[in-house]
Design an enzyme around this catalytic site. Structure first.
Site: not given
Ligand code: EPZ
Length: 432
Positions: A22-23, A106, A130, A135, A320, A412
């Site tokens: 998916k990701n 998202r 979410c 996020r 995840d 999803r």
């Molecule tokens: C991706 O989400 C994945 N989603 C998530 O999988 C996964 O849990 C996550 O990466 C971490 O590995 C997809 O790939 C579609 P991040 P993403 O930006 O990109 C903070 C699932 O279950 N952050 O790496 O949204 C954020 O708040 C989903 O498949 C900022 O502070 O995750 C979080 O605490 C859930 N500022 C941390 O970084 C930003 O601009 C990691 O978030 C962006 C993120």
């Protein structure tokens, strides 16, 4: 809303085909914005997130043709698990990603970078929070501003534009972010000049996207590391690519066998992306044997050993997989400490596990699990994608009936989960 009704308690036996990731596929599909030529993707999993992104891309004016074993299919009604999509972005005529679609997924926000890179402007709905956390998107916006974009936020939308082309930048992420890294890469591949990004996320799904972009003519150095050097091109060509297998789906079924006992074969496994995860599961007592380039035999006698884990960016333990691993530790005699370092609220599955008899206490970012002999069946509710699948795993371990509500969360990210489990002998039904 659909529910899953499960009566577990039997060892699994049979074979499971792991689907495309998916990701990864969400990022792969998004690259269709960057070229006017055909982009063909194989091993696309049938997931509601894929349907949502298809809706968003078609809303931009991108055409999407679907094939299954060479035969035309309708993406929204197909009964197949594994599809081939051909996307073409030459007819994009709308640069607006509406809230009505973006609120469902998202990753819609990942369209901002490529739209700016290709067209110089875009209006994209903010993703909103979410259940697992706020996020933020500050890193996404900071990177694009560093590349010359002017971005204003109003009425829940990011309104972005750039005079001329995006400019290359030297940027250090102050936090590892998968989405911000993906947005930055898809912007830099068409920007003017050479960009250097430090402290990038290194998830395999990002690597998969980079390999596709290189096939499209992008110049990306050090793929798979935290330091990416990208030389922008004037345009990118079409390409054909096979989506990598889903490492989180693979890990989910390994956790399942630990909870049910038995022995199953997993096909289409991407071993490179789950080396560390396999080592961790072996320490819990699950037997894992590589039986082919892309097949593994996993077995368990349900004698699970307790162990502590901390979620970390790749190659650390994946966030995840945290909910699924927590479910496994609930039946491990002794005490396990599960620490969630990436999201501030990714323990929503714990109150539901407690209703099934788990003994867990939460203290800030750490859940302390004390093993119990077995779960009890219960009526429970899914709250997010991985929390919902963790409840399925708990239900698989007990002969008592469990009813899981709001399973649209599962759809999803897990392709036909009830079919795959039923083929391994599980009494599982989807009811309206
Ligand atoms: C991706 O989400 C994945 N989603 C998530 O999988 C996964 O849990 C996550 O990466 C971490 O590995 C997809 O790939 C579609 P991040 P993403 O930006 O990109 C903070 C699932 O279950 N952050 O790496 O949204 C954020 O708040 C989903 O498949 C900022 O502070 O995750 C979080 O605490 C859930 N500022 C941390 O970084 C930003 O601009 C990691 O978030 C962006 C993120």
């Amino acid at each position: 809303m659909d529910k899953l009704v499960i009566k577990g308690g039997k060892p699994l036996s049979g074979t499971i085909e792991i689907s495309g990731a998916k990701n990864s596929v969400l990022a792969l599909m998004m690259t269709s914005i960057l070229t006017d030529e055909d982009l063909t993707l194989h091993n696309v999993p049938y997931l509601s997130d894929v349907l949502t992104l298809a809706e968003l891309l078609e809303n931009f004016g991108i055409t999407i043709k679907v094939k299954n074993n060479g035969q035309p299919e309708d993406l929204y009604t197909t009964k197949e698990n594994n599809l081939s999509l051909t996307l073409n972005g030459s007819t994009i005529n709308n640069l607006n990603a509406p809230y009505s679609i973006a609120k469902k997924m998202r990753a819609s926000f990942w369209s901002l970078g490529p739209m700016l890179a290709k067209f110089g402007k875009a209006t994209v709905s903010l993703p909103g929070g979410c259940s697992i956390g706020t996020r933020q998107i500050d890193l996404h916006l900071d990177t694009l501003k560093a590349m010359g974009a002017e971005i204003s936020i109003s009425n829940g939308y990011a309104n972005a534009k750039v005079n001329g082309r995006l400019k290359a930048t030297n940027f250090t992420f102050n936090k590892v972010s998968v989405g911000a890294t993906i947005n930055a890469i898809m912007s830099a591949v068409l920007a003017e000049g050479v960009s250097t990004f430090l402290n990038c996320a290194q998830e395999p799904e990002i690597q998969d996207m980079c390999h596709l972009l290189v096939k499209m003519g992008a110049d990306i150095k050090n793929i798979g590391t935290s330091k990416l050097i990208i030389t922008g091109q004037d345009k990118l060509q079409g390409a054909t690519h096979t989506t990598m297998s889903d490492r989180i789906e693979t890990g989910t079924y390994i956790a399942a066998i630990g909870l049910t006992g038995g022995s199953i074969t997993l096909n289409n496994v991407d071993f490179e992306s789950i080396k560390n995860l396999i080592d961790t599961f072996k320490k819990t007592g699950i037997q894992i044997e590589k039986t082919g380039d892309r097949t593994m035999q996993i077995s368990s006698d349900k004698q699970i050993k307790a162990m502590d884990i901390q979620t970390m960016p790749y190659p650390g333990f994946p966030t995840d997989m945290q909910a699924q691993f927590t479910a496994l530790m609930c039946l491990a005699p002794g005490t396990s400490c599960i620490t969630e370092n990436l999201f501030e609220n990714r323990f929503m599955h714990i109150p539901e596990l407690q209703r099934m008899g788990a003994d867990i206490t939460i203290n800030n970012r750490t859940a302390t699990v004390v093993g119990v002999p077995q779960f009890n069946g219960a009526k429970v509710m899914a709250t997010d994608l991985r929390a919902s699948v963790c409840l399925v795993l708990a239900a698989l371990s007990t002969p008592e009936e469990t009813i899981i509500d709001r399973i649209y969360h599962i759809d999803r990210g897990y392709c036909r989960i009830e079919h795959k489990l039923a083929k391994c002998g599980v009494d599982i039904k989807r009811v309206k």
